[in-house]
Design a protein around this motif. Structure first.
Motif, short mmCIF file in Angstrom:
data_model
loop_
_atom_site.label_atom_id
_atom_site.label_comp_id
_atom_site.label_asym_id
_atom_site.label_seq_id
_atom_site.Cartn_x
_atom_site.Cartn_y
_atom_site.Cartn_z
N ASP A 1 0.81 -1.21 0.00
CA ASP A 1 0.00 0.00 0.00
C ASP A 1 0.85 1.26 0.00
O ASP A 1 0.35 2.35 -0.28
CB ASP A 1 -0.92 0.01 1.22
CG ASP A 1 -1.96 -1.09 1.14
OD1 ASP A 1 -2.37 -1.43 0.03
OD2 ASP A 1 -2.35 -1.60 2.20
N ARG B 1 2.37 10.95 -4.52
CA ARG B 1 1.10 11.53 -4.08
C ARG B 1 1.25 12.41 -2.85
O ARG B 1 0.60 13.43 -2.73
CB ARG B 1 0.10 10.40 -3.81
CG ARG B 1 -0.33 9.63 -5.03
CD ARG B 1 -1.47 8.69 -4.70
NE ARG B 1 -1.13 7.76 -3.62
CZ ARG B 1 -0.52 6.60 -3.84
NH1 ARG B 1 -0.20 6.23 -5.05
NH2 ARG B 1 -0.24 5.81 -2.82
N GLN B 2 2.06 11.96 -1.89
CA GLN B 2 2.21 12.69 -0.63
C GLN B 2 3.71 12.82 -0.32
O GLN B 2 4.24 12.13 0.54
CB GLN B 2 1.53 11.92 0.51
CG GLN B 2 0.03 11.80 0.41
CD GLN B 2 -0.65 13.08 0.83
OE1 GLN B 2 -0.03 13.98 1.39
NE2 GLN B 2 -1.92 13.19 0.52
N GLU C 1 -4.67 5.55 -1.87
CA GLU C 1 -4.77 7.00 -1.73
C GLU C 1 -4.82 7.36 -0.26
O GLU C 1 -5.43 6.65 0.54
CB GLU C 1 -6.04 7.49 -2.42
CG GLU C 1 -5.98 7.50 -3.93
CD GLU C 1 -4.92 8.46 -4.45
OE1 GLU C 1 -4.65 9.47 -3.77
OE2 GLU C 1 -4.35 8.19 -5.52
N GLU D 1 -6.41 9.71 2.39
CA GLU D 1 -7.61 10.53 2.42
C GLU D 1 -7.46 11.71 3.37
O GLU D 1 -6.87 11.58 4.43
CB GLU D 1 -8.80 9.69 2.89
CG GLU D 1 -9.36 8.81 1.81
CD GLU D 1 -10.54 8.03 2.35
OE1 GLU D 1 -10.65 7.92 3.59
OE2 GLU D 1 -11.32 7.52 1.54
#
Lengths: 100, 498
Positions: free
Chosen positions: B364, B371-372, B443, B445
């Motif tokens: 994961d 993304r982050q 993702e 959140e």
């Protein structure tokens, strides 16, 4: 007066029975009973040593241990009940959601 | 007139003021939470955080003091204060991680936060204990509450399973510790740590069989609590099944408290009979490092991987204990760095989780850096610190422990430890590779809606770097704390800020 060796031996034997019970038996309730047996063996040792030394410490400690054992029983049985509600088993070998 | 001469007992309240604050707060949270809905428990969390901060300030007041309180039941020294402060920091981080997690997962807030506080009480009592029974009572106050915390998600089968496994093995190990205490009591005739120290230091005890059996039993009892191989079987399952903030709390808080008591009893009071237990710890340390690191390599679940990593780190700490009194300050410093690093790593794991479901696999983490970037950067800092790469806290801690052990001639053990660090690089870098060089994953959140969690990640990352880049004051306070317990050096030096 009973020699200290006798009482310490008895306590060691009871403790060993408790340890064997936890290791060998697979029913969670029986394992839990065996743990209580271990704690009571320790209590016996504390009383024996306390009375031999003529000190109050050993006697007083036993009350602490009993209190703790009671709290532990309450929490342990609570956990066992919640397991039984979810899984309908009290067998240690059935609890295999997580391995390695 | 009362038949008891209360004036004879030294009722000095100041040293236990932090404990009183935590106890009162625990009851207050329980009362305040009666009518609070499970999904709105943030307020209770903030109340908990505030009371922990108050206890922290009061604990600062103990620094630099020296003596015993309550007829020797409580040790007042910088050692207690050091561990109490670090435990309180760990608890504050845990609360910050829990604020959203508890509400989102409908964990009953009043029970959760008050159990957390009671558990902190037990941990602080272990750190401040002045006799073996207070250690036992602290250990049980901590353990019984953590059994409940591990299983607090009652309808989650994994959480149930974690709780029962932790409970059975925890209670089992308590039996050993208590039997050890009884035997040491039989051998020395006292349960107070100071007199035990004097009795053993006089050398009259020799190799009394009761004493030897007692020390052995206590090693088993503490070995279970710090998750040392071969007493580690419970740790991976419990870490995986428990709610993640509780896992972080167990990996850090429980370990801190167990090591506090372990170090105080063995490295201070049993130091004069070190020949009887140092060899045993040598073997356990080697097994723990090797076992933890090797099994961590094959893990696919990040919580399980961190559990085995925690076992391996316990091995490095036990190495320090096996090497004798001189490495005491190094162990304390290592624990400080380990606290921030591990808390940070677990907060990142929580950030990736959704309703306790997805986000726990190492796969994961794929593509997280794209993304982050900040979250991935923080995780990279924690992983590098766990591996022991300069300039992180983990590097300085490992270097300090290994070099102290080397100075005392433990070459074999240090070689094993260094080889283990190489193995550990494999599984830590595996996560780094997943974050920076692969794609996919989950993702993250609404990170902006979880300020407390973001703060926890950020503060932990800052502390991990700061303690590593500028270690002198922390090493000094660790040394001061350790020496104030062992009485080796002047404990009245200026108050230090750990």
């Amino acid at each position: 007066m009973i020699p200290l060796t006798y009482m310490m031996s008895l306590s060691a034997i009871i403790f060993a029975i408790g340890v064997a019970g936890v290791i060998i038996r697979r029913n969670i309730l029986v394992m839990f009973m065996s743990i209580e047996l271990m704690l009571n063996a320790v209590n016996l040792a504390f009383i024996a040593i306390g009375s031999r030394l003529g000190s109050m410490d050993g006697q007083v400690i036993v009350f602490f241990v009993m209190t703790v054992a009671a709290a532990e029983a309450a929490v342990g049985l609570g956990i066992i009940i919640s397991i039984f509600r979810n899984r309908e088993t009290v067998h240690a070998d059935d609890l295999t959601l997580m391995r390695w | 007139m009362s038949p008891f001469n209360l004036a004879a007992i030294n009722f000095v309240w100041l040293p236990i003021l932090p404990l009183v604050v935590v106890t009162v707060a625990a009851m207050a949270v329980l009362l305040a939470g009666v009518r609070v809905d499970d999904s709105e428990s943030e307020g209770l969390g903030l109340l908990t955080l505030a009371s922990l901060a108050v206890a922290f300030v009061f604990t600062l007041g103990i620094l630099g003091q020296y003596g015993v309180a309550f007829a020797g039941a409580i040790s007042v020294d910088s050692f207690s204060a050091f561990f109490e402060l670090v435990i309180l920091i760990a608890a504050m981080f845990t609360v910050m991680m829990s604020l959203d997690y508890a509400a989102e997962n409908r964990i009953p807030g009043a029970e959760y936060y008050s159990l957390l506080l009671f558990s902190v009480l037990g941990m602080m009592l272990m750190a401040a204990a002045g006799d073996l029974i207070v250690i036992f009572l602290g250990l049980e106050t901590m353990s019984i509450t953590v059994y409940v915390l591990a299983g607090i998600m009652r309808r989650n089968a994994k959480s149930n399973e974690a709780a029962i496994k932790y409970f059975l093995l925890g209670a089992f190990s308590t039996g050993f510790l208590l039997y050890g205490i009884a035997l040491v009591y039989g051998a020395t005739g006292t349960i107070k740590l100071g007199p035990i120290h004097d009795a053993l230091a006089s050398g009259a005890m020799g190799s009394n069989p009761l004493l030897l059996a007692g020390i052995g039993m206590m090693v088993i009892g503490f070995g279970f609590k710090v998750a040392a191989v071969p007493f580690h079987m419970w740790a991976p399952d419990v870490y995986e099944g428990a709610p993640t903030p509780v896992t972080a709390f167990m990996a850090v808080g429980v370990k801190l408290a167990a090591f506090a008591a372990f170090i105080r009893v063995f490295m201070v009071d049993f130091a004069s009979v070190g020949a009887h237990w140092q060899t045993v710890l040598w073997v356990i340390a080697a097994l723990t490092m090797t076992g933890g690191n090797l099994i961590a390599v094959v893990q696919t679940n990040i919580k399980r991987m961190l559990a085995y990593s925690a076992i391996a780190h316990a091995g490095y700490l036990l190495l320090g204990m096996a090497a004798g009194v001189r490495s005491g300050p190094a162990i304390l410093y290592y624990l400080l760095g380990y606290t921030f690093t591990n808390l940070g790593a677990f907060s990142v794991v929580i950030a990736l989780e959704r309703r306790g479901e997805a986000g726990n696999q190492i796969s994961d983490f794929r593509g997280l850096a794209a993304r982050q970037p900040l979250l991935a950067g923080a995780m990279a800092i924690f992983l590098l610190s766990l591996t022991g790469v300069p300039p992180m806290a983990g590097f300085v801690g490992k270097f300090y422990i290994f070099s102290e052990a080397l100075h005392q001639g433990y070459v074999g053990l240090v070689i094993i430890a260094v080889l283990n660090s190489v193995v550990s690089a494999y599984y830590y870098f595996y996560v780094l590779v997943a974050m920076y060089m692969q794609e996919g994953g989950v993702e993250v959140e609404r990170l902006s809606a979880r300020p407390a969690l973001v703060a926890a990640v950020g503060l932990a990352a800052l502390a991990t770097i700061l303690i590593g880049v500028y270690p002198q004051p922390y090493i000094a306070s660790a040394a001061n704390a350790f020496h104030s317990a062992s009485g080796a050096e002047g404990s009245h030096s200026a108050a230090l800020e750990p």
